[in-house]
Design an enzyme around this catalytic site. Structure first.
Site, PDB file in Angstrom:
ATOM      1  N   TYR A 129       0.932  -1.094   0.064  1.00  0.00           N
ATOM      2  CA  TYR A 129       0.086  -0.106   0.040  1.00  0.00           C
ATOM      3  C   TYR A 129       0.977   1.460  -0.120  1.00  0.00           C
ATOM      4  O   TYR A 129       0.311   2.344  -0.070  1.00  0.00           O
ATOM      5  CB  TYR A 129      -0.906   0.007   1.105  1.00  0.00           C
TER       6      TYR A 129
ATOM      7  N   HIS B  28       0.730 -11.678   2.286  1.00  0.00           N
ATOM      8  CA  HIS B  28      -0.199 -11.153   1.617  1.00  0.00           C
ATOM      9  C   HIS B  28      -1.141 -11.993   0.656  1.00  0.00           C
ATOM     10  O   HIS B  28      -2.331 -11.881   0.405  1.00  0.00           O
ATOM     11  CB  HIS B  28       0.416  -9.941   0.819  1.00  0.00           C
TER      12      HIS B  28
ATOM     13  N   LYS C  36       1.848  -6.328   5.938  1.00  0.00           N
ATOM     14  CA  LYS C  36       2.056  -7.736   5.119  1.00  0.00           C
ATOM     15  C   LYS C  36       3.317  -7.679   3.931  1.00  0.00           C
ATOM     16  O   LYS C  36       3.679  -6.846   3.632  1.00  0.00           O
ATOM     17  CB  LYS C  36       0.671  -7.659   4.280  1.00  0.00           C
TER      18      LYS C  36
HETATM   19  N1  NAP Z   1      -5.218  -8.953   2.028  1.00  0.00           N
HETATM   20  C1  NAP Z   1      -5.703  -8.252   0.910  1.00  0.00           C
HETATM   21  O1  NAP Z   1      -5.344  -8.815  -0.310  1.00  0.00           O
HETATM   22  C2  NAP Z   1      -6.545  -7.079   0.812  1.00  0.00           C
HETATM   23  C3  NAP Z   1      -7.428  -6.828  -0.382  1.00  0.00           C
HETATM   24  C4  NAP Z   1      -8.064  -5.602  -0.453  1.00  0.00           C
HETATM   25  C5  NAP Z   1      -8.063  -4.986   0.881  1.00  0.00           C
HETATM   26  N2  NAP Z   1      -7.496  -5.311   1.977  1.00  0.00           N
HETATM   27  C6  NAP Z   1      -7.680  -4.478   3.142  1.00  0.00           C
HETATM   28  O2  NAP Z   1      -9.178  -4.273   3.277  1.00  0.00           O
HETATM   29  C7  NAP Z   1      -9.422  -2.997   3.723  1.00  0.00           C
HETATM   30  C8  NAP Z   1     -10.728  -2.621   3.175  1.00  0.00           C
HETATM   31  O3  NAP Z   1     -11.133  -3.082   1.904  1.00  0.00           O
HETATM   32  P1  NAP Z   1     -11.345  -1.912   0.777  1.00  0.00           P
HETATM   33  O4  NAP Z   1     -10.744  -0.752   1.005  1.00  0.00           O
HETATM   34  O5  NAP Z   1     -10.888  -2.764  -0.541  1.00  0.00           O
HETATM   35  O6  NAP Z   1     -12.788  -1.909   0.420  1.00  0.00           O
HETATM   36  P2  NAP Z   1     -13.975  -1.417   1.636  1.00  0.00           P
HETATM   37  O7  NAP Z   1     -13.548  -1.080   2.789  1.00  0.00           O
HETATM   38  O8  NAP Z   1     -15.234  -2.517   1.488  1.00  0.00           O
HETATM   39  O9  NAP Z   1     -14.473  -0.282   0.937  1.00  0.00           O
HETATM   40  C9  NAP Z   1     -13.979   0.803   1.090  1.00  0.00           C
HETATM   41  C10 NAP Z   1     -14.665   2.123   0.102  1.00  0.00           C
HETATM   42  O10 NAP Z   1     -15.755   2.158   0.639  1.00  0.00           O
HETATM   43  C11 NAP Z   1     -15.933   3.518   1.110  1.00  0.00           C
HETATM   44  N3  NAP Z   1     -16.842   3.861   2.185  1.00  0.00           N
HETATM   45  C12 NAP Z   1     -16.342   3.572   3.505  1.00  0.00           C
HETATM   46  N4  NAP Z   1     -17.266   3.701   4.744  1.00  0.00           N
HETATM   47  C13 NAP Z   1     -18.536   3.841   3.832  1.00  0.00           C
HETATM   48  C14 NAP Z   1     -19.773   3.972   4.299  1.00  0.00           C
HETATM   49  N5  NAP Z   1     -20.171   4.198   5.503  1.00  0.00           N
HETATM   50  N6  NAP Z   1     -20.740   4.028   3.332  1.00  0.00           N
HETATM   51  C15 NAP Z   1     -20.240   4.331   1.933  1.00  0.00           C
HETATM   52  N7  NAP Z   1     -19.289   4.039   1.432  1.00  0.00           N
HETATM   53  C16 NAP Z   1     -18.024   3.911   2.385  1.00  0.00           C
HETATM   54  C17 NAP Z   1     -14.754   4.133   0.987  1.00  0.00           C
HETATM   55  O11 NAP Z   1     -14.627   5.655   0.762  1.00  0.00           O
HETATM   56  P3  NAP Z   1     -14.154   6.793   1.800  1.00  0.00           P
HETATM   57  O12 NAP Z   1     -12.688   6.365   2.004  1.00  0.00           O
HETATM   58  O13 NAP Z   1     -14.417   8.073   0.832  1.00  0.00           O
HETATM   59  O14 NAP Z   1     -15.074   6.864   2.785  1.00  0.00           O
HETATM   60  C18 NAP Z   1     -13.990   3.312   0.035  1.00  0.00           C
HETATM   61  O15 NAP Z   1     -14.159   3.872  -1.289  1.00  0.00           O
HETATM   62  C19 NAP Z   1      -8.265  -2.235   2.827  1.00  0.00           C
HETATM   63  O16 NAP Z   1      -8.391  -0.902   2.847  1.00  0.00           O
HETATM   64  C20 NAP Z   1      -7.202  -3.014   3.111  1.00  0.00           C
HETATM   65  O17 NAP Z   1      -6.502  -2.493   4.410  1.00  0.00           O
HETATM   66  C21 NAP Z   1      -6.666  -6.336   1.824  1.00  0.00           C
END
Ligand code: NAP
Length: 344
Positions: free
Chosen positions: A69, A131, A98
């Site tokens: 990241y 990861h 990770k």
């Molecule tokens: N291990 C892996 O391979 C892997 C892969 C993907 C993700 N991850 C981890 O998991 C975390 C979360 O997953 P993600 O970032 O992919 O997706 P997510 O948390 O499902 O969604 C994030 C998105 O939702 C928006 N959001 C946040 N709160 C909200 C709400 N209450 N209502 C409407 N929209 C909202 C955010 O925008 P705003 O910021 O503008 O609020 C952002 O665009 C990542 O940040 C990362 O740390 C790990």
């Protein structure tokens, strides 16, 4: 209201702001992990430090980052600032990072860890994950860089057709190098990410130190019920990434967060669809790490511990599962360690 969840231990609720903190699960090594954390993938680099600081002020005590990241320094700065301000002590906060797929080869696990450790600069790391089980080739960004410096390597090496250049390193070798990191005292727990049940079992059967968690995509459209059941039976927690389903993604309209029936449920519980979704995944048995850099949405996502979805509403939410995967990593589909070719 007292919440009863089989695998999650809650602190006694007290009427102070601290009462909202540290709703934790005890891991298989005795350490406690907060069941909600802040995701930081694709957080705006200039804004991430502010966002992590705001999250800690709101009450988040678990931050999820990764070398991939490119924001570990900002996460570490924000945590150290809050420690210096006296808001938290180091042991109050759980920080995950990770190991990226370009550093699976012997020797590079330690180098990559050291870089993450230095970037975060937090005395120790709570949790270090592999990861992704598929290894990538190490290609230098530019010949003038040093092979001893992990930042010299491309993170997403691809061939002329844009396909990932994968390598051949057994993830058990990686795991054994991860175990040595725990023995060094610089990291407390180690775990997996994007591993399937067979891969998890293989690690469990061939390790001195057990993975404490497997971080996988998990939201109502991909609720991972079988993987959660499998993992919980082996005392490995599941951490749900993309728990909201990345609502602004191109296929966003297919997501549970936009389902009119979820909106109805939100009205019934006087909550938002996002809160219903996160609450569902916690009651489904996973730890959630929603990403936001918006202070109001961070508060909204954190405010899910004062209500409980009824059994019948949980049954309804289970039916939204359609195995819709946002992260398919399809370019690596033919690799022997590609994790998504089996049911779970
Ligand atoms: N291990 C892996 O391979 C892997 C892969 C993907 C993700 N991850 C981890 O998991 C975390 C979360 O997953 P993600 O970032 O992919 O997706 P997510 O948390 O499902 O969604 C994030 C998105 O939702 C928006 N959001 C946040 N709160 C909200 C709400 N209450 N209502 C409407 N929209 C909202 C955010 O925008 P705003 O910021 O503008 O609020 C952002 O665009 C990542 O940040 C990362 O740390 C790990």
């Amino acid at each position: 209201m007292t919440l009863i969840l089989p695998t999650i231990s809650f602190l006694i609720l007290m009427p102070t702001i601290d009462a909202k903190l540290a709703q934790t699960i005890t891991l298989n090594n005795g350490y406690k992990m907060p069941i909600i954390g802040l995701g930081t993938f694709e957080s705006d680099p200039g804004d991430n430090e502010r966002a992590v600081g705001d999250a800690i002020a709101i009450g988040y005590r678990h931050i999820d980052t990764a070398y991939f990241y490119k924001n570990e320094k900002e996460v570490g700065n924000a945590v150290r600032t809050k420690i210096a301000e006296g808001l938290i002590k180091r042991e109050d906060i759980f920080v995950t990072t990770k190991l990226w797929s370009t550093f699976h080869e012997p020797g590079y696990v330690e180098k990559a860890f050291k870089r993450s450790f230095d970037n975060l600069n937090l005395t120790y790391i709570d949790l270090y994950l592999i990861h992704y089980p598929v290894p990538f080739q190490r290609l230098l960004k530019n010949d003038s860089f040093s092979v001893n410096d992990v930042s010299s390597f491309q993170l997403s090496p691809v061939d002329e057709n844009g396909n990932t250049l994968t390598a051949d390193v057994d993830y058990l070798i990686v795991w054994h190098a991860m175990e040595k990191l725990v023995e060094s005292g610089q990291v407390r727990s180690i775990g997996l990410s994007n591993f399937n049940s067979e891969q998890t079992e293989r690690v469990l059967s061939n390790s001195k130190i057990k993975p404490v968690t497997n971080q996988v995509e998990c939201h109502p459209n991909l609720n991972q019920r079988k993987l959660i059941e499998f993992s919980t039976a082996r005392n490995v927690t599941i951490t749900a990434y993309s728990p909201l389903g990345r609502p602004s993604s191109s296929n966003g309209k297919k997501l549970a967060i936009f389902d009119p029936k979820v909106l109805e449920l939100a009205k019934k519980y006087n909550k938002t669809p996002a809160q219903i979704i996160l609450r569902y995944t916690i009651q489904n048995g996973a730890i959630v790490i929603p990403k936001s850099t918006n202070k109001n949405r961070m508060k909204e996502n954190f405010n899910i511990f004062d209500f409980e979805l009824s059994n019948s509403d949980m049954q309804f939410m289970h039916q939204l599962n359609n195995n819709y995967r946002l992260f398919e990593y399809s370019s690596e589909k033919n690799h022997k360690y590609y994790p998504f070719n089996i049911e779970f």
